[in-house]
Design an enzyme around this catalytic site. Structure first.
Site, PDB file in Angstrom:
ATOM      1  N   ASP A 343       8.244 -49.309   4.924  1.00 46.19           N
ATOM      2  CA  ASP A 343       9.349 -49.828   5.067  1.00 46.19           C
ATOM      3  C   ASP A 343       9.666 -50.250   6.417  1.00 46.19           C
ATOM      4  O   ASP A 343       9.087 -50.313   7.436  1.00 46.19           O
ATOM      5  CB  ASP A 343      10.568 -48.795   4.979  1.00 46.19           C
ATOM      6  CG  ASP A 343      10.650 -48.405   3.454  1.00 46.19           C
ATOM      7  OD1 ASP A 343       9.683 -48.815   2.557  1.00 46.19           O
ATOM      8  OD2 ASP A 343      11.388 -47.468   3.102  1.00 46.19           O
ATOM      9  N   HIS A 484       6.094 -46.111   7.385  1.00 47.31           N
ATOM     10  CA  HIS A 484       6.978 -47.270   7.948  1.00 47.31           C
ATOM     11  C   HIS A 484       5.963 -47.799   8.888  1.00 47.31           C
ATOM     12  O   HIS A 484       5.462 -47.227   9.596  1.00 47.31           O
ATOM     13  CB  HIS A 484       8.085 -46.483   8.754  1.00 47.31           C
ATOM     14  CG  HIS A 484       9.013 -45.958   8.050  1.00 47.31           C
ATOM     15  ND1 HIS A 484       8.854 -44.670   7.527  1.00 47.31           N
ATOM     16  CD2 HIS A 484      10.519 -46.286   7.378  1.00 47.31           C
ATOM     17  CE1 HIS A 484      10.062 -44.145   6.785  1.00 47.31           C
ATOM     18  NE2 HIS A 484      11.017 -45.081   6.692  1.00 47.31           N
TER      19      HIS A 484
END
Length: 529
Positions: A343, A484
């Site tokens: 992400d 992430h």
């Protein structure tokens, strides 16, 4: 000393007597027939080899790792372990290979009453080794069943073991032999071999038996039976025609491989006989016998695919290589799959993440932000080119439940437009920032929300070993892992995470592949289970 007259004449008398005898014998001899020839063996071009040659491991010197996708499953509920190789771009071949694996799975489901589902191993299971083991399809059954890296786990006294050999890789032609052992408490109850060939240039697939025309067994029968008679040392010249044995000979053609000596070869199993051979007192074969068929004899008896296989001998393998994840579609109902997702990117760390994924042939899904699309267009394009999936993570990361419908719509609409323009890929999924969503958000979004069931909490800055442990030990088949690609620790540990997941037996796929090639069109999903 003088010689007596009697002794002096005796030699002459002896010579005269012998001459008379010779005349008498010659007068009794039959006339010579100049056209007579002694009985001869029937002509044959086939050769019988006393011992079965070792299984081929493709053509010598062929680097096949880049051209195949090795697969391995181990499942302790039904008791099966299987190794097999799949090809990019030849779906019919992969379907046939998987069908053989599913047949073995079905046999174990029937035997145990259990239902198969993909299973990952424990940490340190060693399941990253997935290649065919050269020679395993010709090894003694006891040897295979004693090797934990090959043998199916014993469940209810039995197991299924599937091993593979790459028997040919030349020109556009590829061949793989699969051997399936089914055991029960009283020993091996089935030991079968199937050899599959593919022309990677045309997509055609055939079993070994299908390389031959329908009349090949009948055409070769007399020569095969004659070769077996000679191998047994029989001097009989009696005719060996035996129509009743043709079906068994046709079964032997199912073992056909191209011969290293040129031509084709197939194997007559131990215990083979015919009525005609038995009538001559020749016992059944005490071991496998390989029949070598020269190219000139084989050619008119082969199908078009069989002739192309024969003609490929000596050519370097030209089949397509596996360039990226997805080149060989994954079946996550057979193999344990996990989806790595990233992400908040792209960022300057993302290219390193992509490097590590490429080194492991791992697919991933990147939930990217709209405000970064233009600056990182090249990175987004690389994601798509290397087989990854891009998803929508909003324009600038707000909590969507705090926005109005119009604001939610703008966040997702503008991000989709920016990501599609930058990447060239259609955007069909979104991930709400912070996992914050409700039914209103889903209704406005009009596409599925992809959440997660494994949160590594990389954003809290854990030590690398802690991050790796979370990402490797927590997933189950069907899991979605959250990370992430904006954090240094995540960027550093991608390779180690992939190593750990592969060692557990996972195939690392995009979210789309996790859902069997079609992401759900609505709803919110934490896993594919």
């Amino acid at each position: 000393m003088t010689t007596s007259p009697a002794r002096a004449v005796r030699p002459a008398a002896t010579v005269a007597a012998l001459a008379v005898a010779s005349v008498l014998v010659a007068g009794c001899a039959p006339a010579v027939d100049a056209s007579w020839t002694p009985p001869m063996w029937p002509a044959t071009t086939l050769q019988v080899v006393e011992e079965e040659p070792a299984a081929l491991s493709a053509e010598p010197g062929q680097p096949l790792a880049a051209h195949v996708s090795p697969e391995r499953i181990r499942q302790d509920g039904v008791g099966i372990q299987a190794r097999y190789a799949l090809l990019p771009g030849v779906g019919a071949f992969n379907d046939a290979v998987r069908a053989a694996i599913r047949t073995a799975v079905g046999a174990r489901q029937d035997a145990t009453g259990a239902t198969y589902s993909p299973q990952a191993g424990a940490v340190g299971a060693g399941l990253a080794d997935r290649s065919c083991r050269p020679g395993s399809t010709a090894a003694p059954a006891a040897q295979l069943l004693a090797d934990p890296a090959l043998a199916g786990p014993i469940v209810g006294g039995g197991s299924a073991t599937v091993v593979c050999d790459v028997v040919w890789a030349a020109g556009s032609m590829f061949g793989q032999r699969l051997r399936t052992l089914i055991s029960q408490a009283d020993g091996v109850v089935a030991d079968s071999v199937e050899t599959l060939y593919a022309d990677t240039a045309t997509g055609e697939v055939a079993t070994a038996a299908q390389l031959w025309t329908t009349d090949a067994a009948a055409a070769l029968a007399d020569e095969v039976f004659e070769g077996l008679r000679r191998a047994a040392g029989s001097l009989s010249l009696a005719p060996l025609a035996d129509p009743s044995a043709l079906e068994r000979l046709a079964g032997a053609l199912a073992t056909t491989v191209p011969s290293p000596q040129g031509g084709m070869q197939f194997t007559i199993p131990a215990g083979f006989t015919t009525d005609a051979l038995a009538a001559l007192g020749i016992p059944p074969t005490d071991a496998a016998r390989t029949i070598l068929v020269p190219a000139a004899r084989a050619d008119p008896l082969l199908t078009d695919l069989g002739r192309r296989l024969l003609a490929s001998a000596g050519q370097p393998y030209s089949g397509p290589s596996v360039q990226k994840p997805g080149d060989v579609p994954v079946d996550c109902s057979l193999t344990p799959c996990v989806a790595l997702t990233y992400d908040d990117g792209p960022s300057d760390l993302t290219p390193g993440v992509l490097d590590a994924l490429a080194a492991h042939r791992a697919g991933a899904t990147f939930f990217a932000m709209g405000e970064k699309a233009k600056a990182y267009a090249g990175t987004l394009q690389r994601m798509v080119a290397e087989g990854h999936l891009v998803g929508n993570h909003s324009w600038n990361h707000p909590a969507l439940t705090t926005l109005t419908d119009a604001q939610i719509r703008a966040q997702l609409r503008d991000t989709t437009a920016a990501l599609e323009a930058a990447s060239g890929q259609e955007i069909t999924t979104f991930r709400p920032p912070y996992g914050d969503y409700n039914s209103r958000v889903l209704a406005v979004a009009g596409m599925p929300a992809i959440l997660w069931d494994v949160d590594t909490e990389d954003w809290k800055g854990p030590a690398d070993d802690v991050l790796i442990e979370r990402a490797v030990t927590q997933p189950r088949p069907g899991s979605i892992v959250l990370q992430h690609d904006i954090h240094q620790n995540t960027g550093r540990t991608v390779g180690a995470v992939c190593d750990g997941l592969l060692d557990r037996g996972f195939t690392i796929v995009t979210v789309r592949d996790l859902f069997h090639g079609a992401v759900p069109t609505s709803g919110a999903w934490r896993s594919a289970r």
